[in-house]
Design a protein around this motif. Structure first.
Motif: not given
Length: 167
Positions: A8-18
């Motif tokens: 979940d943390a990785f997914h949130a990072f990807v969505v926010a920072r891509t």
């Protein structure tokens, strides 16, 4: 099966920072497709190391972007294409003209020069920080910056206001 907290943390990072990572990758490569590949490669490596980098993934992923771009350039596995070939430009405005001129000028620099300028002036890193990211000395960063800005002054005198006079 529910996702783990790390997933979940990785997914949130990807969505926010891509989006931000994609802009930086585009500035580094000068090509939208290579930028996508670069971000994907960086995120793949980050996913594999997520348990070690979860506390500060941004710096880790950005370093991968920079080093992977230089590796691709050195190995010449990726054929460089003109950035504007796949770019749908909006209607021309003074800002658009300036942006396109800057993109064309950056495309004419070496990968190393472009990377140093992006890190120094887009990412706003110090010379020491750029040297740490790229594994070179701050004196080398200064030299590459001076050479790159000199080349930009020669290639695109219309950008003189942005680049400034040599010091």
């Amino acid at each position: 099966m529910p996702a783990s907290p790390a997933e979940d943390a990785f997914h949130a990072f990807v969505v926010a920072r891509t989006p931000a990572l994609s802009r930086t990758a585009y500035l580094l490569t000068g090509d939208a497709h290579l930028a996508e590949d670069l971000v994907q490669a960086a995120l793949f490596k980050a996913a594999r190391a997520w348990d070690r980098i979860e506390d500060s993934p941004e710096a880790y992923v950005r370093r991968i972007l920079y080093t992977q771009n230089v590796s691709w350039w050195r190995s010449r596995r990726h054929v460089r294409e003109t950035a504007l070939a796949s770019y749908d430009a909006p209607s021309a405005t003074p800002d658009t003209d300036l942006r396109l001129t800057l993109e064309q000028a950056l495309a004419r620099l070496t990968t190393r020069q472009r990377t140093v300028l992006v890190l120094r002036f887009f990412e706003d890193l110090t010379e020491v920080q750029v040297g740490d990211v790229l594994g070179i000395g701050s004196g080398t960063v200064k030299s590459i910056t001076r050479q790159a800005l000199g080349r930009l002054r020669t290639l695109t005198p219309e950008l003189a206001e942005l680049i400034g006079e040599p010091s």
